[in-house]
Structures are given as C-alpha cells and as structure tokens.
Scaffold this motif. Structure first.
Motif, PDB file in Angstrom:
ATOM      1  N   THR A   1      12.663  -3.553   1.843  1.00 35.13           N
ATOM      2  CA  THR A   1      14.081  -3.812   1.588  1.00 35.13           C
ATOM      3  C   THR A   1      14.323  -4.474   0.232  1.00 35.13           C
ATOM      4  O   THR A   1      15.458  -4.561  -0.226  1.00 35.13           O
ATOM      5  CB  THR A   1      14.667  -4.723   2.688  1.00 35.13           C
ATOM      6  N   ASP A   2      13.252  -4.963  -0.393  1.00 36.92           N
ATOM      7  CA  ASP A   2      13.365  -5.641  -1.685  1.00 36.92           C
ATOM      8  C   ASP A   2      12.347  -5.043  -2.639  1.00 36.92           C
ATOM      9  O   ASP A   2      11.235  -4.686  -2.238  1.00 36.92           O
ATOM     10  CB  ASP A   2      13.118  -7.141  -1.523  1.00 36.92           C
ATOM     11  N   ILE A   3      12.727  -4.915  -3.910  1.00 36.71           N
ATOM     12  CA  ILE A   3      11.850  -4.255  -4.865  1.00 36.71           C
ATOM     13  C   ILE A   3      10.521  -4.980  -5.029  1.00 36.71           C
ATOM     14  O   ILE A   3       9.491  -4.355  -5.327  1.00 36.71           O
ATOM     15  CB  ILE A   3      12.569  -4.092  -6.231  1.00 36.71           C
ATOM     16  N   ASN A   4      10.503  -6.283  -4.808  1.00 39.04           N
ATOM     17  CA  ASN A   4       9.249  -7.030  -4.922  1.00 39.04           C
ATOM     18  C   ASN A   4       8.240  -6.638  -3.843  1.00 39.04           C
ATOM     19  O   ASN A   4       7.041  -6.884  -3.984  1.00 39.04           O
ATOM     20  CB  ASN A   4       9.523  -8.533  -4.858  1.00 39.04           C
ATOM     21  N   GLN A   5       8.727  -6.010  -2.785  1.00 35.88           N
ATOM     22  CA  GLN A   5       7.843  -5.559  -1.722  1.00 35.88           C
ATOM     23  C   GLN A   5       7.020  -4.335  -2.143  1.00 35.88           C
ATOM     24  O   GLN A   5       6.138  -3.900  -1.413  1.00 35.88           O
ATOM     25  CB  GLN A   5       8.647  -5.241  -0.458  1.00 35.88           C
ATOM     26  N   LEU A   6       7.307  -3.809  -3.321  1.00 38.06           N
ATOM     27  CA  LEU A   6       6.504  -2.698  -3.848  1.00 38.06           C
ATOM     28  C   LEU A   6       5.180  -3.180  -4.423  1.00 38.06           C
ATOM     29  O   LEU A   6       4.308  -2.367  -4.755  1.00 38.06           O
ATOM     30  CB  LEU A   6       7.292  -1.939  -4.923  1.00 38.06           C
ATOM     31  N   ASN A   7       5.025  -4.478  -4.576  1.00 37.28           N
ATOM     32  CA  ASN A   7       3.747  -5.031  -5.043  1.00 37.28           C
ATOM     33  C   ASN A   7       2.626  -4.586  -4.108  1.00 37.28           C
ATOM     34  O   ASN A   7       2.707  -4.767  -2.884  1.00 37.28           O
ATOM     35  CB  ASN A   7       3.804  -6.568  -5.068  1.00 37.28           C
ATOM     36  N   GLY A   8       1.595  -3.978  -4.710  1.00 41.53           N
ATOM     37  CA  GLY A   8       0.447  -3.536  -3.936  1.00 41.53           C
ATOM     38  C   GLY A   8       0.651  -2.234  -3.197  1.00 41.53           C
ATOM     39  O   GLY A   8      -0.294  -1.719  -2.571  1.00 41.53           O
ATOM     40  N   LYS A   9       1.851  -1.665  -3.257  1.00 42.03           N
ATOM     41  CA  LYS A   9       2.133  -0.407  -2.577  1.00 42.03           C
ATOM     42  C   LYS A   9       1.767   0.782  -3.477  1.00 42.03           C
ATOM     43  O   LYS A   9       1.735   0.670  -4.706  1.00 42.03           O
ATOM     44  CB  LYS A   9       3.606  -0.312  -2.203  1.00 42.03           C
ATOM     45  N   ALA A  10       1.510   1.920  -2.845  1.00 44.11           N
ATOM     46  CA  ALA A  10       1.211   3.154  -3.584  1.00 44.11           C
ATOM     47  C   ALA A  10       2.495   3.948  -3.788  1.00 44.11           C
ATOM     48  O   ALA A  10       3.245   4.189  -2.838  1.00 44.11           O
ATOM     49  CB  ALA A  10       0.184   3.992  -2.824  1.00 44.11           C
TER      50      ALA A  10
ATOM     51  N   LYS B   1       9.780  -5.258 -14.264  1.00 46.32           N
ATOM     52  CA  LYS B   1      10.156  -5.966 -13.047  1.00 46.32           C
ATOM     53  C   LYS B   1       9.071  -6.933 -12.577  1.00 46.32           C
ATOM     54  O   LYS B   1       9.266  -7.649 -11.592  1.00 46.32           O
ATOM     55  CB  LYS B   1      10.467  -4.970 -11.924  1.00 46.32           C
ATOM     56  N   GLY B   2       7.923  -6.922 -13.264  1.00 44.05           N
ATOM     57  CA  GLY B   2       6.832  -7.798 -12.874  1.00 44.05           C
ATOM     58  C   GLY B   2       6.154  -7.380 -11.587  1.00 44.05           C
ATOM     59  O   GLY B   2       5.665  -8.227 -10.829  1.00 44.05           O
ATOM     60  N   ILE B   3       6.113  -6.067 -11.361  1.00 42.33           N
ATOM     61  CA  ILE B   3       5.559  -5.542 -10.109  1.00 42.33           C
ATOM     62  C   ILE B   3       4.281  -4.772 -10.398  1.00 42.33           C
ATOM     63  O   ILE B   3       4.215  -3.970 -11.347  1.00 42.33           O
ATOM     64  CB  ILE B   3       6.587  -4.625  -9.414  1.00 42.33           C
ATOM     65  N   SER B   4       3.268  -4.975  -9.598  1.00 45.16           N
ATOM     66  CA  SER B   4       1.994  -4.269  -9.734  1.00 45.16           C
ATOM     67  C   SER B   4       1.812  -3.337  -8.545  1.00 45.16           C
ATOM     68  O   SER B   4       1.586  -3.792  -7.419  1.00 45.16           O
ATOM     69  CB  SER B   4       0.831  -5.265  -9.802  1.00 45.16           C
ATOM     70  N   SER B   5       1.971  -2.053  -8.796  1.00 48.73           N
ATOM     71  CA  SER B   5       1.832  -1.044  -7.744  1.00 48.73           C
ATOM     72  C   SER B   5       0.730  -0.070  -8.115  1.00 48.73           C
ATOM     73  O   SER B   5       0.333   0.047  -9.287  1.00 48.73           O
ATOM     74  CB  SER B   5       3.144  -0.287  -7.534  1.00 48.73           C
ATOM     75  N   ASP B   6       0.269   0.657  -7.124  1.00 46.94           N
ATOM     76  CA  ASP B   6      -0.722   1.711  -7.336  1.00 46.94           C
ATOM     77  C   ASP B   6       0.026   3.007  -7.623  1.00 46.94           C
ATOM     78  O   ASP B   6       0.549   3.648  -6.713  1.00 46.94           O
ATOM     79  CB  ASP B   6      -1.600   1.847  -6.086  1.00 46.94           C
TER      80      ASP B   6
ATOM     81  N   GLU C   1       7.778  14.683  -2.842  1.00 44.04           N
ATOM     82  CA  GLU C   1       8.512  14.218  -1.663  1.00 44.04           C
ATOM     83  C   GLU C   1       7.672  14.194  -0.391  1.00 44.04           C
ATOM     84  O   GLU C   1       7.976  13.449   0.541  1.00 44.04           O
ATOM     85  CB  GLU C   1       9.746  15.108  -1.429  1.00 44.04           C
ATOM     86  N   ILE C   2       6.629  15.020  -0.318  1.00 42.38           N
ATOM     87  CA  ILE C   2       5.848  15.081   0.923  1.00 42.38           C
ATOM     88  C   ILE C   2       4.746  14.028   0.972  1.00 42.38           C
ATOM     89  O   ILE C   2       4.072  13.882   1.994  1.00 42.38           O
ATOM     90  CB  ILE C   2       5.224  16.483   1.114  1.00 42.38           C
ATOM     91  N   SER C   3       4.553  13.289  -0.126  1.00 41.70           N
ATOM     92  CA  SER C   3       3.441  12.334  -0.212  1.00 41.70           C
ATOM     93  C   SER C   3       3.461  11.262   0.872  1.00 41.70           C
ATOM     94  O   SER C   3       2.442  11.008   1.521  1.00 41.70           O
ATOM     95  CB  SER C   3       3.406  11.685  -1.592  1.00 41.70           C
ATOM     96  N   PRO C   4       4.610  10.599   1.138  1.00 39.63           N
ATOM     97  CA  PRO C   4       4.601   9.580   2.199  1.00 39.63           C
ATOM     98  C   PRO C   4       4.279  10.160   3.570  1.00 39.63           C
ATOM     99  O   PRO C   4       3.553   9.542   4.361  1.00 39.63           O
ATOM    100  CB  PRO C   4       6.025   9.015   2.149  1.00 39.63           C
ATOM    101  N   GLY C   5       4.801  11.341   3.836  1.00 40.39           N
ATOM    102  CA  GLY C   5       4.546  11.975   5.129  1.00 40.39           C
ATOM    103  C   GLY C   5       3.093  12.337   5.337  1.00 40.39           C
ATOM    104  O   GLY C   5       2.611  12.389   6.475  1.00 40.39           O
ATOM    105  N   LEU C   6       2.376  12.577   4.242  1.00 39.88           N
ATOM    106  CA  LEU C   6       0.949  12.907   4.322  1.00 39.88           C
ATOM    107  C   LEU C   6       0.073  11.663   4.252  1.00 39.88           C
ATOM    108  O   LEU C   6      -1.152  11.765   4.297  1.00 39.88           O
ATOM    109  CB  LEU C   6       0.570  13.864   3.185  1.00 39.88           C
ATOM    110  N   GLY C   7       0.693  10.496   4.107  1.00 44.16           N
ATOM    111  CA  GLY C   7      -0.067   9.258   4.016  1.00 44.16           C
ATOM    112  C   GLY C   7      -0.667   9.000   2.655  1.00 44.16           C
ATOM    113  O   GLY C   7      -1.544   8.150   2.499  1.00 44.16           O
ATOM    114  N   LEU C   8      -0.171   9.724   1.620  1.00 40.07           N
ATOM    115  CA  LEU C   8      -0.713   9.568   0.271  1.00 40.07           C
ATOM    116  C   LEU C   8      -0.061   8.403  -0.480  1.00 40.07           C
ATOM    117  O   LEU C   8      -0.613   7.912  -1.454  1.00 40.07           O
ATOM    118  CB  LEU C   8      -0.524  10.864  -0.527  1.00 40.07           C
ATOM    119  N   SER C   9       1.121   8.006  -0.046  1.00 39.01           N
ATOM    120  CA  SER C   9       1.818   6.926  -0.745  1.00 39.01           C
ATOM    121  C   SER C   9       2.801   6.247   0.194  1.00 39.01           C
ATOM    122  O   SER C   9       3.158   6.788   1.248  1.00 39.01           O
ATOM    123  CB  SER C   9       2.566   7.470  -1.973  1.00 39.01           C
ATOM    124  N   ASP C  10       3.243   5.059  -0.224  1.00 37.62           N
ATOM    125  CA  ASP C  10       4.258   4.317   0.530  1.00 37.62           C
ATOM    126  C   ASP C  10       5.669   4.643   0.045  1.00 37.62           C
ATOM    127  O   ASP C  10       6.649   4.423   0.764  1.00 37.62           O
ATOM    128  CB  ASP C  10       4.020   2.811   0.377  1.00 37.62           C
TER     129      ASP C  10
END
Length: 283
Positions: free
Chosen positions: A105-114, A130-135, A144-153
């Motif tokens: 729900t918050d952009i900072n929650q993208l830290n560490g996410k793919a 934004k000071g965020i470190s993501s994969d 668009e199909i990446s989250p459904g395949l478990g490739l990204s958050d």
C-alpha cells in the motif's frame, strides 16, 4: 542540396500516426511495409522504417537527421539528442502496478521486492530518487504475466487505457513518467533550414488539429458580447451581411473548450453557427 533522413517506427503503436502526420505535412511517399527506406518525391527527405528502440541511436549517431519516437524510449536508451517538437499522439504513462490481492500500500514497501520491467534504466533512476532498493528483473516479453507466474511482486510497464493491467489482475500503483511521441534531431540539426521548414509544417498541422474554424451570424447590437468570447488566431473577422443589422463572424476556437464556448456564443446571441475542420494553420 543534402537529403534529410527521418526515422520512424516500422511497426507498432506509433507507425500509423507518424505516417499520417508526415502525409498531412504534404509529403508524398509510399509506406513500404517490406522496405527500410522510402524516398519523398516532393521534398528532399528519406524516411527510414526502424525498430523504435533503434531510432534514438540512429539519430544520435547522425545516421538519421530526425526521428519520431516515444519519450520513454529516449529516456531508456540515454542518448544525446535534441527535443524539437512534442507531437501530441502516442500518449501513455510508465507505471508500477501490483496484483489486486497484494498487501503493498506504500511505495516504501517495494524495498526488497522484485519488479519486472522492460525499462530497467528508467525504473532504476526512479527507485533511486525514492531511496528504494528493489530487485529489477528485465523482461523483454509480456511483463504483465510476471506476478502470476511468481517471477515478480510487481511490474513497471507502459499503460494507455489500463485494460491490459485489469485483465491480468493488476492495479496501477505509482506513476513513474508520462510519455508521448516527440520529434528528435541529432545535435545541431535544428540549425538546418530544411529541418526548420519541416518543423514549421508539422507545427501547422498540430495547430490545426487543436482548433475548429467557426462561422456565425450575429446582430450588430450583440457583436461586442460575441467578440469578447472569440480570441481567434489574432482577432476574429467581421463581415457585413445583406441584412444591415447583421454580420458574419469568422474565427477559430480551441478544441479543448469548444463545446463550452459554443454554448456561451449562443447565449450571447450567435445564430447559424457553422463549424469546419482546419487542415493547417501557418502563423
């Protein structure tokens, strides 16, 4: 006289509008689907049909003098070119989107996410600001199909209507950048008189698309009220009619507030309003 070269998309969402724009500029050429080059018969110009990702580098390296391409492609390729004119089509946004059932729900929650994307450079700069470190996972296919395949958050991709996101169970989460088609040139190309002439033609076509030509009749006693509503290119033209108390007014109205202005004109006493499209406006 040196022949200019302009690179446009060979196929894809900007091809049709680019061809339409150039033809509306009075340029005669064939849109060869199987050819990379099409000469213009009535202007010293050749049109190169290329992959959109290649256009910025062709222009940067001087292989093409000009190019029509999306701002997103320019930013992603990090080329050094001159922005000559925004073209008003191909508008879209690069957005981060997450699955409907995601707890983010918050952009900072993208830290560490793919995050899957075809725009790793733009996304990387955005996250750094934004000071965020993501994969960041670079994908060349259907992001668009990446989250459904478990490739990204989450994903980061171009969005026009949002229909593709919705059909894949995704919702827009953050705006990364807005984009539209632009005319770009190699460094110094803006000083070429042929480039300036082509830009003038393009600008005249764009102005015409943004306005409507309007002719209306009004009694002289109501003329001041009507004129106050009509900016025109410089000022409206007023022509006497056979009936002495009436005049015809010729002007242009911006497309963005066309219907509001027409309603105001009717209330001010305008009658017999005729609206016509404009092909070109040259100032």
């Amino acid at each position: 006289m040196k022949t200019l070269k302009i690179a446009i998309q060979k196929s894809g969402r900007l091809n049709e509008k680019s061809v339409e724009l150039l033809k509306n500029c009075g340029l005669n050429f064939e849109n060869y689907k199987s050819s990379l080059i099409s000469p213009v018969s009535n202007f010293p110009l050749e049109i190169l049909f290329l992959r959109d990702d290649d256009i910025p580098e062709y222009v940067q390296d001087g292989i093409a003098d000009l190019g029509i391409v999306g701002e997103n492609v320019i930013q992603e390729t990090e080329v050094e070119v001159s922005y000559l004119q925004k073209l008003g089509f191909g508008k879209c946004s690069l957005k981060i989107a997450v699955p409907n059932n995601n707890s983010i729900t918050d952009i900072n929650q993208l830290n560490g996410k793919a995050i899957a994307t075809t725009y790793p450079v733009i996304l990387g700069k955005y996250l750094k600001e934004k000071g965020i470190s993501s994969d960041i996972r670079t994908i060349s296919g259907s992001v668009e199909i990446s989250p459904g395949l478990g490739l990204s958050d989450a994903i980061c991709d171009l969005v026009s209507t949002g229909g593709t996101l919705k059909s894949n169970g995704l919702i827009p989460f953050a705006d990364v950048m807005s984009s539209e088609a632009v005319l770009i040139g190699s460094k110094g190309s803006e000083n070429n008189h042929l480039v300036q002439e082509l830009i003038q033609r393009i600008q005249s076509v764009l102005r015409a698309k943004e306005t409507k030509y309007v002719v209306l009749n009004v009694e002289r006693k109501n003329l001041p009220s009507v004129l106050a509503l009509l900016p025109g290119v410089k000022s409206p033209s007023v022509v006497p009619l056979a009936e002495g108390d009436w005049v015809a007014v010729h002007t242009v109205i911006p497309e963005r507030d066309f219907w509001d202005r027409i309603s105001q004109l009717k209330q001010a006493g305008a009658q017999g309003i005729v609206v016509m499209p404009i092909e070109k406006i040259i100032l």
